[in-house]
Design an enzyme around this catalytic site. Structure first.
Site, PDB file in Angstrom:
ATOM      1  N   ARG A 234     -16.049  -9.543  63.522  1.00 54.07           N
ATOM      2  CA  ARG A 234     -16.150  -8.149  63.093  1.00 54.07           C
ATOM      3  C   ARG A 234     -14.873  -7.412  63.163  1.00 54.07           C
ATOM      4  NH1 ARG A 234     -20.922  -9.140  66.764  1.00 54.07           N
ATOM      5  NH2 ARG A 234     -22.899  -8.580  65.631  1.00 54.07           N
TER       6      ARG A 234
ATOM      7  N   GLY B 160     -16.374 -20.664  72.323  1.00 59.62           N
ATOM      8  CA  GLY B 160     -14.996 -20.115  72.691  1.00 59.62           C
ATOM      9  C   GLY B 160     -15.335 -19.253  73.945  1.00 59.62           C
TER      10      GLY B 160
ATOM     11  N   LYS C 221     -13.782 -16.448  74.395  1.00 61.68           N
ATOM     12  CA  LYS C 221     -13.860 -15.119  74.010  1.00 61.68           C
ATOM     13  C   LYS C 221     -15.062 -14.419  74.640  1.00 61.68           C
ATOM     14  CE  LYS C 221     -14.065 -11.478  70.835  1.00 61.68           C
ATOM     15  NZ  LYS C 221     -15.431 -11.486  70.692  1.00 61.68           N
ATOM     16  N   ASP C 222     -16.311 -15.019  74.100  1.00 61.13           N
ATOM     17  CA  ASP C 222     -17.700 -14.428  74.469  1.00 61.13           C
ATOM     18  C   ASP C 222     -18.045 -15.264  75.886  1.00 61.13           C
ATOM     19  OD1 ASP C 222     -18.137 -12.643  72.411  1.00 61.13           O
ATOM     20  OD2 ASP C 222     -18.215 -14.529  71.039  1.00 61.13           O
TER      21      ASP C 222
ATOM     22  N   HIS D  79     -13.003 -20.470  65.279  1.00 54.24           N
ATOM     23  CA  HIS D  79     -13.841 -21.335  64.999  1.00 54.24           C
ATOM     24  C   HIS D  79     -13.251 -22.665  64.649  1.00 54.24           C
ATOM     25  CE1 HIS D  79     -15.908 -17.466  63.875  1.00 54.24           C
ATOM     26  NE2 HIS D  79     -16.810 -17.926  64.763  1.00 54.24           N
TER      27      HIS D  79
ATOM     28  N   LEU E 252     -15.705 -17.617  59.158  1.00 53.03           N
ATOM     29  CA  LEU E 252     -15.162 -18.390  60.036  1.00 53.03           C
ATOM     30  C   LEU E 252     -13.636 -17.905  60.023  1.00 53.03           C
ATOM     31  CD1 LEU E 252     -16.509 -21.853  59.294  1.00 53.03           C
ATOM     32  CD2 LEU E 252     -17.419 -20.151  61.239  1.00 53.03           C
ATOM     33  N   HIS E 253     -13.049 -18.051  61.367  1.00 50.64           N
ATOM     34  CA  HIS E 253     -11.493 -17.728  61.755  1.00 50.64           C
ATOM     35  C   HIS E 253     -10.962 -18.757  62.260  1.00 50.64           C
ATOM     36  CE1 HIS E 253     -12.819 -16.484  65.322  1.00 50.64           C
ATOM     37  NE2 HIS E 253     -13.534 -15.570  65.230  1.00 50.64           N
TER      38      HIS E 253
ATOM     39  N   GLN F 118     -21.446 -14.970  77.033  1.00 45.69           N
ATOM     40  CA  GLN F 118     -22.443 -15.992  76.277  1.00 45.69           C
ATOM     41  C   GLN F 118     -22.077 -17.507  76.810  1.00 45.69           C
ATOM     42  OE1 GLN F 118     -23.145 -16.009  71.826  1.00 45.69           O
ATOM     43  NE2 GLN F 118     -21.261 -17.494  71.959  1.00 45.69           N
TER      44      GLN F 118
HETATM   45  O1  PAF Z   1     -21.081 -16.854  69.085  1.00 45.14           O
HETATM   46  C1  PAF Z   1     -21.771 -17.150  67.970  1.00 45.14           C
HETATM   47  O2  PAF Z   1     -21.107 -17.028  66.920  1.00 45.14           O
HETATM   48  C2  PAF Z   1     -23.257 -17.052  68.418  1.00 45.14           C
HETATM   49  O3  PAF Z   1     -23.758 -16.199  69.357  1.00 45.14           O
HETATM   50  C3  PAF Z   1     -23.950 -18.363  68.378  1.00 45.14           C
HETATM   51  C4  PAF Z   1     -23.426 -18.946  69.565  1.00 45.14           C
HETATM   52  C5  PAF Z   1     -23.570 -19.167  67.236  1.00 45.14           C
HETATM   53  C6  PAF Z   1     -25.527 -18.314  68.617  1.00 45.14           C
HETATM   54  O4  PAF Z   1     -25.990 -17.934  67.316  1.00 45.14           O
END
Ligand code: PAF
Length: 291
Positions: A183, A143, A145-146, A34, A30-31, A149
């Site tokens: 990462r 977030g 950022k993604d 999060h 975690l950063h 997603q």
């Molecule tokens: O963004 C993430 O950390 C992951 O893709 C998630 C949403 C926890 C699903 O594994």
């Protein structure tokens, strides 16, 4: 803070909360990004976080085995941030041996990361749907950022009528502008110094487009600029913020977007996003800016 490692421990912990929680799913390491989600989620009620490095969203040649893990550090940070319950499941708790269901999202999952990392969003959608089923949250926090997603999770949650309100927070950045990511720790010192050029140059391209530069010209200039600086650009693209259709093409006939979707750019309520993914040394850096 309660810690649940099994489905039954989670059920007991949820009963003790006495109402539907706010949920922050993570893969750990975690950063501050999060923890900002946990702090914001507290406004919705008791917070449940999950720490689960989801194997199904990694391709065989990706970094599943060396993905950073720090259970003790994560638990300390979540406790300090005011999280009520942390779910730390094993792979078998999430994917039992008789498991036979996956969730496949089309639409916003098709291009970009979906094309470069086949199977990635199926893994994300499947684990998020299962976590929603286990935690039964009222809201869930992600977030920006993604960005892709986030749109995939929104689409899946709406399409499957999961009844979870998806909330998002802006990207949290280091002082030099680099988006926080678990990462980033793979970067060498020199790569880390150079990495901040990515958001700087992409934000400048977004500002140029906003100011009237033709998107294709701004994108070509920024791509060449990033390549000269040492980045291998996977994509730099202006898209409709929700559908991720290319923003410069007509919607819906040419892009095969759902016909019922009114193209935001055409309707005047412009919601466009400049998405970038670029490789620097061992890391793929993802970022995005509103236009
Ligand atoms: O963004 C993430 O950390 C992951 O893709 C998630 C949403 C926890 C699903 O594994």
């Amino acid at each position: 803070m309660l810690i649940a490692r099994t489905r039954s421990e989670l059920r007991a912990a949820l009963i003790s909360l006495g109402g539907a929680p706010a949920f922050v799913p993570t893969m750990g390491a975690l950063h501050a990004g999060h923890l900002a989600l946990v702090h914001a989620a507290r406004a919705d009620g008791p917070v449940v976080a999950s720490v689960f490095v989801n194997p199904t969203q990694f391709a065989a040649d990706e970094d599943l085995d060396r993905y950073p893990r720090d259970e003790a550090g994560d638990l300390a940070a979540l406790g300090a941030a005011g999280c009520a319950v942390t779910l730390l499941p094993t792979v078998a708790e999430i994917y039992p041996p008789d498991d036979a269901t996956v969730v496949t999202v089309s639409g916003p999952a098709r291009g970009f990361e979906g094309a470069i990392r086949p199977g990635h969003f199926q893994g994300v959608a499947t684990v998020v749907a299962r976590l929603f089923g286990l935690v039964r949250p009222r809201t869930a926090w992600f977030g920006e950022k993604d960005w892709q997603q986030l749109q995939v999770v929104r689409r899946m949650t709406a399409d499957l009528c999961l009844g979870v309100e998806i909330r998002a927070l802006p990207t949290v950045r280091d002082a030099d502008g680099l988006a926080l990511s678990s990462r980033n720790r793979y970067l060498s010192a020199s790569e880390r110094a150079l990495a901040a050029e990515l958001p700087r140059r992409v934000a400048a391209a977004a500002a140029a487009i906003q100011a009237g530069t033709a998107p294709a010209a701004a994108i070509a200039a920024a791509t060449a600029d990033l390549a000269r600086a040492g980045f291998a650009v996977d994509y730099l693209a202006l898209v409709h913020a929700e559908t991720l259709c290319p923003a410069e093409t007509l919607c819906p006939a040419e892009t095969l977007c759902p016909a019922a979707t009114l193209c935001p750019a055409e309707s005047g309520g412009v919601a466009r996003r400049l998405l970038v993914a670029a490789r620097l040394g061992p890391v793929r850096l993802l970022d995005n800016f509103p236009v």
